[in-house]
Design a protein around this motif. Sequence first.
Motif, PDB file in Angstrom:
ATOM      1  N   VAL A  80     -10.564   6.157  48.403  1.00  0.00           N
ATOM      2  CA  VAL A  80     -10.243   7.636  48.202  1.00  0.00           C
ATOM      3  C   VAL A  80     -11.383   8.444  47.633  1.00  0.00           C
ATOM      4  O   VAL A  80     -11.502   7.732  46.287  1.00  0.00           O
ATOM      5  N   ARG A  81     -12.017   9.145  47.982  1.00  0.00           N
ATOM      6  CA  ARG A  81     -13.050   9.675  47.520  1.00  0.00           C
ATOM      7  C   ARG A  81     -12.795  11.066  47.115  1.00  0.00           C
ATOM      8  O   ARG A  81     -12.503  12.017  47.849  1.00  0.00           O
ATOM      9  N   LEU A  82     -12.652  11.395  45.645  1.00  0.00           N
ATOM     10  CA  LEU A  82     -12.499  12.774  45.025  1.00  0.00           C
ATOM     11  C   LEU A  82     -13.623  13.548  45.308  1.00  0.00           C
ATOM     12  O   LEU A  82     -14.621  13.419  44.563  1.00  0.00           O
ATOM     13  N   LEU A  83     -13.586  14.725  45.958  1.00  0.00           N
ATOM     14  CA  LEU A  83     -14.721  15.719  46.229  1.00  0.00           C
ATOM     15  C   LEU A  83     -14.642  16.788  45.109  1.00  0.00           C
ATOM     16  O   LEU A  83     -15.623  17.240  44.739  1.00  0.00           O
ATOM     17  N   THR A  84     -13.634  17.331  44.667  1.00  0.00           N
ATOM     18  CA  THR A  84     -13.239  18.168  43.693  1.00  0.00           C
ATOM     19  C   THR A  84     -12.597  17.862  42.663  1.00  0.00           C
ATOM     20  O   THR A  84     -11.806  16.834  42.832  1.00  0.00           O
ATOM     21  N   PRO A  85     -12.866  18.096  41.231  1.00  0.00           N
ATOM     22  CA  PRO A  85     -11.993  17.575  40.158  1.00  0.00           C
ATOM     23  C   PRO A  85     -10.429  17.462  40.422  1.00  0.00           C
ATOM     24  O   PRO A  85      -9.731  18.486  40.964  1.00  0.00           O
ATOM     25  N   LEU A  86     -10.055  16.342  40.125  1.00  0.00           N
ATOM     26  CA  LEU A  86      -8.586  16.025  40.343  1.00  0.00           C
ATOM     27  C   LEU A  86      -7.926  15.772  38.868  1.00  0.00           C
ATOM     28  O   LEU A  86      -8.044  15.225  37.916  1.00  0.00           O
ATOM     29  N   ARG A  87      -7.012  17.030  38.677  1.00  0.00           N
ATOM     30  CA  ARG A  87      -6.262  17.244  37.294  1.00  0.00           C
ATOM     31  C   ARG A  87      -4.792  16.632  37.529  1.00  0.00           C
ATOM     32  O   ARG A  87      -4.156  17.247  37.977  1.00  0.00           O
ATOM     33  N   ILE A  88      -4.522  15.528  36.665  1.00  0.00           N
ATOM     34  CA  ILE A  88      -3.269  15.187  36.483  1.00  0.00           C
ATOM     35  C   ILE A  88      -2.600  15.075  34.983  1.00  0.00           C
ATOM     36  O   ILE A  88      -3.373  14.527  34.354  1.00  0.00           O
ATOM     37  N   ARG A  89      -1.704  15.550  34.972  1.00  0.00           N
ATOM     38  CA  ARG A  89      -1.164  15.836  33.599  1.00  0.00           C
ATOM     39  C   ARG A  89      -0.092  14.621  33.549  1.00  0.00           C
ATOM     40  O   ARG A  89       0.812  14.707  34.334  1.00  0.00           O
ATOM     41  N   ARG A  90      -0.168  13.834  32.579  1.00  0.00           N
ATOM     42  CA  ARG A  90       1.020  12.717  32.320  1.00  0.00           C
ATOM     43  C   ARG A  90       1.094  12.913  30.776  1.00  0.00           C
ATOM     44  O   ARG A  90       0.250  12.786  29.834  1.00  0.00           O
ATOM     45  N   ASP A  91       2.321  12.870  30.264  1.00  0.00           N
ATOM     46  CA  ASP A  91       2.820  12.984  28.953  1.00  0.00           C
ATOM     47  C   ASP A  91       1.949  14.151  28.269  1.00  0.00           C
ATOM     48  O   ASP A  91       1.627  13.672  27.077  1.00  0.00           O
ATOM     49  N   ASN A  92       1.788  15.241  28.903  1.00  0.00           N
ATOM     50  CA  ASN A  92       1.261  16.332  28.182  1.00  0.00           C
ATOM     51  C   ASN A  92      -0.200  16.261  28.012  1.00  0.00           C
ATOM     52  O   ASN A  92      -0.875  16.925  27.276  1.00  0.00           O
ATOM     53  N   HIS A  93      -0.606  15.149  28.640  1.00  0.00           N
ATOM     54  CA  HIS A  93      -2.207  14.942  28.399  1.00  0.00           C
ATOM     55  C   HIS A  93      -2.641  14.783  29.814  1.00  0.00           C
ATOM     56  O   HIS A  93      -2.172  14.327  30.771  1.00  0.00           O
ATOM     57  N   LEU A  94      -4.011  15.027  30.017  1.00  0.00           N
ATOM     58  CA  LEU A  94      -4.572  14.893  31.450  1.00  0.00           C
ATOM     59  C   LEU A  94      -5.320  13.428  31.482  1.00  0.00           C
ATOM     60  O   LEU A  94      -5.624  12.853  30.542  1.00  0.00           O
ATOM     61  N   ARG A 107     -13.317   0.833  41.379  1.00  0.00           N
ATOM     62  CA  ARG A 107     -13.215   2.321  41.169  1.00  0.00           C
ATOM     63  C   ARG A 107     -14.821   2.901  40.440  1.00  0.00           C
ATOM     64  O   ARG A 107     -15.539   1.868  39.917  1.00  0.00           O
ATOM     65  N   LYS A 108     -15.109   3.913  40.794  1.00  0.00           N
ATOM     66  CA  LYS A 108     -16.510   4.682  40.106  1.00  0.00           C
ATOM     67  C   LYS A 108     -15.979   6.009  39.955  1.00  0.00           C
ATOM     68  O   LYS A 108     -16.232   7.008  40.868  1.00  0.00           O
ATOM     69  N   LEU A 109     -15.366   6.288  38.891  1.00  0.00           N
ATOM     70  CA  LEU A 109     -14.740   7.511  38.582  1.00  0.00           C
ATOM     71  C   LEU A 109     -15.562   8.006  37.253  1.00  0.00           C
ATOM     72  O   LEU A 109     -15.686   7.354  36.502  1.00  0.00           O
ATOM     73  N   HIS A 110     -15.457   9.419  37.281  1.00  0.00           N
ATOM     74  CA  HIS A 110     -15.973  10.180  36.098  1.00  0.00           C
ATOM     75  C   HIS A 110     -15.615  11.384  35.866  1.00  0.00           C
ATOM     76  O   HIS A 110     -14.859  11.928  36.896  1.00  0.00           O
ATOM     77  N   TRP A 111     -15.580  11.838  34.747  1.00  0.00           N
ATOM     78  CA  TRP A 111     -15.046  13.329  34.433  1.00  0.00           C
ATOM     79  C   TRP A 111     -15.924  14.411  34.514  1.00  0.00           C
ATOM     80  O   TRP A 111     -17.117  14.120  34.044  1.00  0.00           O
ATOM     81  N   ARG A 112     -15.629  15.463  35.549  1.00  0.00           N
ATOM     82  CA  ARG A 112     -16.571  16.469  35.562  1.00  0.00           C
ATOM     83  C   ARG A 112     -15.842  17.815  35.063  1.00  0.00           C
ATOM     84  O   ARG A 112     -14.570  18.125  35.313  1.00  0.00           O
ATOM     85  N   GLU A 113     -16.614  18.220  34.023  1.00  0.00           N
ATOM     86  CA  GLU A 113     -16.106  19.284  33.402  1.00  0.00           C
ATOM     87  C   GLU A 113     -16.227  20.619  34.028  1.00  0.00           C
ATOM     88  O   GLU A 113     -17.406  20.705  34.811  1.00  0.00           O
ATOM     89  N   TRP A 114     -15.475  21.704  34.198  1.00  0.00           N
ATOM     90  CA  TRP A 114     -15.560  23.083  34.942  1.00  0.00           C
ATOM     91  C   TRP A 114     -14.875  24.106  34.167  1.00  0.00           C
ATOM     92  O   TRP A 114     -13.707  23.657  33.760  1.00  0.00           O
ATOM     93  N   ALA A 115     -15.072  25.142  34.098  1.00  0.00           N
ATOM     94  CA  ALA A 115     -14.547  26.234  33.231  1.00  0.00           C
ATOM     95  C   ALA A 115     -14.460  27.479  34.104  1.00  0.00           C
ATOM     96  O   ALA A 115     -15.335  27.852  34.861  1.00  0.00           O
ATOM     97  N   GLU A 174     -10.687   2.340  45.322  1.00  0.00           N
ATOM     98  CA  GLU A 174     -10.300   1.681  46.414  1.00  0.00           C
ATOM     99  C   GLU A 174      -8.842   1.033  46.132  1.00  0.00           C
ATOM    100  O   GLU A 174      -8.827   0.435  44.785  1.00  0.00           O
ATOM    101  N   VAL A 175      -7.852   1.233  46.884  1.00  0.00           N
ATOM    102  CA  VAL A 175      -6.619   0.723  46.734  1.00  0.00           C
ATOM    103  C   VAL A 175      -6.059  -0.238  47.810  1.00  0.00           C
ATOM    104  O   VAL A 175      -6.572   0.226  48.766  1.00  0.00           O
ATOM    105  N   GLU A 176      -5.581  -1.209  47.382  1.00  0.00           N
ATOM    106  CA  GLU A 176      -5.035  -2.213  48.375  1.00  0.00           C
ATOM    107  C   GLU A 176      -3.579  -2.713  47.822  1.00  0.00           C
ATOM    108  O   GLU A 176      -3.132  -2.816  46.616  1.00  0.00           O
ATOM    109  N   GLY A 177      -3.022  -3.270  48.929  1.00  0.00           N
ATOM    110  CA  GLY A 177      -1.554  -3.942  48.599  1.00  0.00           C
ATOM    111  C   GLY A 177      -0.750  -4.086  49.864  1.00  0.00           C
ATOM    112  O   GLY A 177      -0.872  -3.291  50.840  1.00  0.00           O
TER     113      GLY A 177
END
Length: 349
Positions: A203-217, A267-275, A295-298
């Motif tokens: 899964v290749r993330l092209l634009t910032p993926l924002r997921i909120r869990r327990d009131n935190h990103l 995985r090769k993920l990093h945080w990209r900031e944008w305002a 990459e996910v498998e199962g």
Amino acid sequence: MEFPAPCLSLGRYRLRFQADSNADDGSLAQAGYLGSAWRGAFGHALRRAVCVTRLPACDSCMLLSSCVYPWLFESRTPPNARKLSRYPRTPGPFVLEPFNSHYDVGFGTQNLGLILFGQANDQLPYVLHALERAGRGGLTAKRVKLNLMDVQVERRVQDAVTVGVGSLDREDEWSTIHESGGQLATPQPQPLFVPASPEAVRVRLLTPLRIRRDNHLVDQRGFDFRSLAGVLLRRISLLTNFFGDTPLETDFAGLLRLADSLNIRQRKLHWREWARYSSKQETKLQMGGLVGWFEVEGLNLEPFWPYLWLGQWTHAGKGCSMGLGRYVLEPAGGAADSRRACWASPQRL
């Protein structure tokens, strides 16, 4: 246990604009991500185009239930909704995909992707009219004016046909349905064709993926597959129930339990900031999120595969309507680079 796959028709369109001859050619290229600018301009233009009462807010308007603007842009859960009534607002049935990372300074062209879900395709003329007005009104603080040249539809989505590796560069996958000054040939959207589930996928993330869990990103350290599965299930369920013809009926709790059994093997993920600047709140808002790939498998990947596949068009997480949370699926193991996929994934703009 059998889990029915979601069914949601959609149309993906490409609007091609030409910058005004008096515009500063480089200003859009320097503006960064234009998702918020396009969404804001679209909302203002749509409201001006269809609102007849000119009230400052929609909630007190007697035309609330029949007006195109709140239905598209400020979507509300119907008062008589039997399911998902705990959500006062529903996701808007559209996604804007600005494509200014390859902005051509010499020719001043700008491509804008548009995705409409289910019944929203019936409002395509209103949407295109509003986006045309938005472009003419100008984007960013420099008010760069854009003139609509033509509109094309992604034929692969319409015809539900799979194609091979490298087809993302084929222009014949786009059909012109409108040219400046001409009529609009309205296409008929169809449900997506979903290929067979693989054993593993990147899964290749092209634009910032924002997921909120327990009131935190969720950042790269706290990310797991269930995080993505949860927001995809919720978003697709809301879209199918309120804008589709076939409401989604499945065991959501069972699917989430299965999500815990899937492994992210690489995985090769990093945080990209944008305002972005919020005119409503009169302040800048931080809109950063995760980019990169994993990459996910199962053995239990197959029940999630239709959601992962459809999510390439719906996007995932917060800010989807302005193009955030966009991803594409690729073969696991790095067999495809960032511009190619072995399935009929959304092609480049």
